[in-house]
Scaffold this active site. Sequence first.
Site, short mmCIF file in Angstrom:
data_model
loop_
_atom_site.label_atom_id
_atom_site.label_comp_id
_atom_site.label_asym_id
_atom_site.label_seq_id
_atom_site.Cartn_x
_atom_site.Cartn_y
_atom_site.Cartn_z
N LEU A 349 -5.36 8.04 -8.38
CA LEU A 349 -4.95 6.83 -9.09
C LEU A 349 -5.51 5.57 -8.46
O LEU A 349 -5.81 4.61 -9.13
CB LEU A 349 -3.43 6.71 -9.11
CG LEU A 349 -2.67 7.70 -9.96
CD1 LEU A 349 -1.18 7.54 -9.73
CD2 LEU A 349 -3.00 7.51 -11.42
N ARG A 351 -6.25 3.32 -4.42
CA ARG A 351 -6.03 3.19 -2.99
C ARG A 351 -5.18 1.94 -2.80
O ARG A 351 -5.40 0.93 -3.46
CB ARG A 351 -7.38 3.01 -2.31
CG ARG A 351 -7.36 3.11 -0.80
CD ARG A 351 -8.78 2.88 -0.30
NE ARG A 351 -9.71 3.82 -0.92
CZ ARG A 351 -9.91 5.05 -0.47
NH1 ARG A 351 -9.27 5.48 0.59
NH2 ARG A 351 -10.76 5.86 -1.09
N GLY A 353 -2.32 -0.20 0.11
CA GLY A 353 -1.55 -0.22 1.35
C GLY A 353 -2.19 0.65 2.40
O GLY A 353 -3.29 0.39 2.84
N PHE A 354 -1.50 1.73 2.72
CA PHE A 354 -1.96 2.56 3.81
C PHE A 354 -2.69 3.82 3.39
O PHE A 354 -3.08 4.62 4.21
CB PHE A 354 -0.77 2.97 4.66
CG PHE A 354 -0.24 1.86 5.47
CD1 PHE A 354 -0.60 1.73 6.79
CD2 PHE A 354 0.60 0.92 4.90
CE1 PHE A 354 -0.11 0.69 7.55
CE2 PHE A 354 1.09 -0.12 5.66
CZ PHE A 354 0.74 -0.24 6.98
N GLU A 356 -4.03 6.74 -0.04
CA GLU A 356 -4.50 7.03 -1.38
C GLU A 356 -3.35 7.51 -2.23
O GLU A 356 -2.46 8.21 -1.75
CB GLU A 356 -5.57 8.11 -1.32
CG GLU A 356 -6.79 7.66 -0.56
CD GLU A 356 -7.85 8.74 -0.52
OE1 GLU A 356 -7.50 9.94 -0.61
OE2 GLU A 356 -9.04 8.39 -0.41
N LYS A 370 1.66 9.54 -2.54
CA LYS A 370 0.79 8.73 -1.69
C LYS A 370 0.60 9.42 -0.35
O LYS A 370 1.57 9.86 0.27
CB LYS A 370 1.42 7.36 -1.48
CG LYS A 370 0.55 6.43 -0.67
CD LYS A 370 1.18 5.08 -0.65
CE LYS A 370 0.15 4.03 -0.33
NZ LYS A 370 0.70 2.70 -0.51
N ASP A 466 6.37 -8.76 1.07
CA ASP A 466 5.10 -8.87 0.36
C ASP A 466 5.27 -8.91 -1.15
O ASP A 466 4.82 -8.03 -1.87
CB ASP A 466 4.18 -7.73 0.76
CG ASP A 466 2.73 -8.07 0.43
OD1 ASP A 466 2.45 -9.26 0.16
OD2 ASP A 466 1.89 -7.16 0.44
#
Length: 645
Positions: A349, A351, A353-354, A356, A370, A466
């Site tokens: 889907l 990439r 944040g940290f 995939e 994720k 965030d």
Amino acid sequence: MIRGLLLGIILMLYCVCPSFQQDTTFVYNGFDQGDHRLHLDGSAIILPKKHVLQLTNATATQIGHAFFQEPVDFNSSEPVSFSTHFVCALLPVGETSGHGMAFFVSHSTDFKGAEPSRFFGLFNANGSASTRVLAVELDIAKAPDVGDISDNHVGIDVNSAKSVISANASYFSDKKGRKIDMKLLSGDPIQVWVDYEGTTLNVSLAPLRNKKPSQPLLSSTSINLTEIVQGRRMFVGFSGATGSTMTYQYILGWSFSKTMASLQKIDVSKLPKVPHPHNKIKSTSLVLDALLGLISLLVLGLLTGAAYMYRKNLYAEVREEWEKEYGPFRYSYKSLYKATKGFSRNEFLGRGGFGEVYKGTLELREVAVKKVSHDGEEGMKQFVAEIVCMRRLKHRSLVPLLGDCRRQHELLLVSEYMPNGSLDHYLFNHDRSTLPWWRRFAILNDIASALSYLHTEAEQVVIHRDIKAANVMLDAEFNGRLGDFVGTVGYMAPEITTMGPSTGTDVYAFGVFLLEVTCGRRPVEPGLSAAKRFLIKWVCDCWKRSSLIDAIDPRLAEFSSKEVERVLKVGLLCANLAPSARPSMEQVVQYLNGNLALPEFWPYSPGIGVIIPPPQLMLPSLSLSSYSSNNSMFMTHSIVYGSGR
Ligand SMILES: *[C@@H]1O[C@H](CO)[C@@H](O)[C@H](O)[C@H]1NC(C)=O
Ligand SMILES: *[C@@H]1O[C@H](CO)[C@@H](O)[C@H](O)[C@H]1NC(C)=O
Ligand SMILES: *[C@@H]1O[C@H](CO)[C@@H](O)[C@H](O)[C@H]1NC(C)=O
Ligand SMILES: *[C@@H]1O[C@H](CO)[C@@H](O)[C@H](O)[C@H]1NC(C)=O
Ligand SMILES: *[C@@H]1O[C@H](CO)[C@@H](O)[C@H](O)[C@H]1NC(C)=O
Ligand SMILES: *[C@@H]1O[C@H](CO)[C@@H](O)[C@H](O)[C@H]1NC(C)=O
């Protein structure tokens, strides 16, 4: 000749099934497939061999209707009345609750324009769709826009999902002489009685083995059924719907009659059992797994050690003592591997944040998985503690985390799949159709309430850290759901670098978010002229010129200027340079919905429209543990999300 034959058949049918008025009375102690007296549409089916009528299955945004084919007719001299008794069960799909179901009396069988989720497949945001409906809703989702009182209530609906009267689910126990609470989404069979006579509609509930309570749960004395369905001919049945979350909605038995006196008894001993598809799937797959294991042991006993090691590595997981307290939210790596077809590129889907994000299908529901790489034990413990914190958070406008799985250098997070991706795509991607103002406004309200929840109602104060359009996900109905990331310049309050994050820094970021959603642009656009480059300053400048409304996204055609101006002002108020001058999120929620008047302030008030331009456009990402304090928890990792493709 064929024509003659057909005519004969039609005539014969006509004689067998005369259309003169009759006393519609029937009782179902369970249902049989191919029952021609019932009409099913959408996702509604009679489960083979189980004798259960299922309105919706584990597919999102479905509608299912089941009604008695023959209309209920009242001749002009007959009073309009009815009595019905049914047994139903609502079972969650997975761990989140879905939407409820309703018994209805309608003018016709055409429900065109009716919407799923909180509208039960009977209504839409404008009220009733193509047909006129009286409904008794068993609702397990709290939708404030239709005035729901809780996520466990019963209501009487007249041509609208906004109930004319509703009450939390409970029943009157004659033995104990008091009301006893009931949980609609318990999976247990629930009896419901609906009686209408004169202008009174009564609704009662009770668990399966109880008698009908002597006092109804709901009683409305101003129901005029002929007026509601516009006539003396009507259809009766059930409607269920799913939204982005799902429920299995079952009817086990149903009795109906025009009068209470002629209502036939449901024979409880003959009722089918409530199906439990989850257990079923698990146990059959367990049996299957065991069988496969046995076969592979017997037949493939010659497997070399190397092949064995390969397999072992493929599905290897790490489980440790300290993780145990975190309970049952663990998924096996194997199940996630299978769910995502081995983390196939086709399921990829995006990439963020940290790691995939992959789309997967787990226990019949769509999820986002994720993969996050990690190293170091400490970081890991901190991370897991945060997952636990996130797991406890429950708010309809947060992307729910369903579970996780940990491997040697990898963590997998499973969350609900958000079919409409993230909000920023609709704001900044000019190829995509944009969102109308009313939808944007609803999303802003969603996110404000989620943030207010994190700041004040969660067990611990949670600072999101965030807030931005890229972290707002849209579910199947375009409701805003807050996901999460690590700070991005432009949304970060100036003091964050010196004082660390606080609820005030979240409020600042939310203010910037209000502006970006309304203006349809990013907070910092390096490509624009100096006058327009910084969103906060530009909006404030528009206000100084007495043309605040000029700041609005030029793609928006229909909007309320009052609403837009209010949102922009709240945005500027939140983005005040001085943290102490910013409102709390609780106040923001009230400012937005108009329940609280904005304080007096001007574009020249101290701190308003003032920015400290960031020294560079990208700061290094903040380290995970540097902002921990005793009484608050920061969501430093993003909740997994799906994104539209
Ligand atoms: C649910 O029902 C719909 C409509 O009948 C069907 O297309 C879908 O495959 C079903 N989903 C599941 C998970 O059984
Ligand atoms: C109306 O229906 C009732 C009950 O079915 C019957 O007794 C009565 O004769 C009917 N009246 C007319 C005018 O058809
Ligand atoms: C509600 O009514 C408006 C105006 O009549 C119409 O444009 C809109 O499509 C309707 N919405 C639904 C969900 O039917
Ligand atoms: C219904 O239940 C909710 C949640 O349990 C509660 O907050 C609310 O006050 C109840 N409402 C009524 C009318 O009892
Ligand atoms: C509804 O409930 C009230 C109060 O218990 C009762 O007096 C009335 O007869 C009931 N009406 C119907 C139609 O069941
Ligand atoms: C219900 O409404 C109809 C049509 O508007 C009217 O003729 C009838 O008198 C009303 N019945 C009652 C009991 O008020």
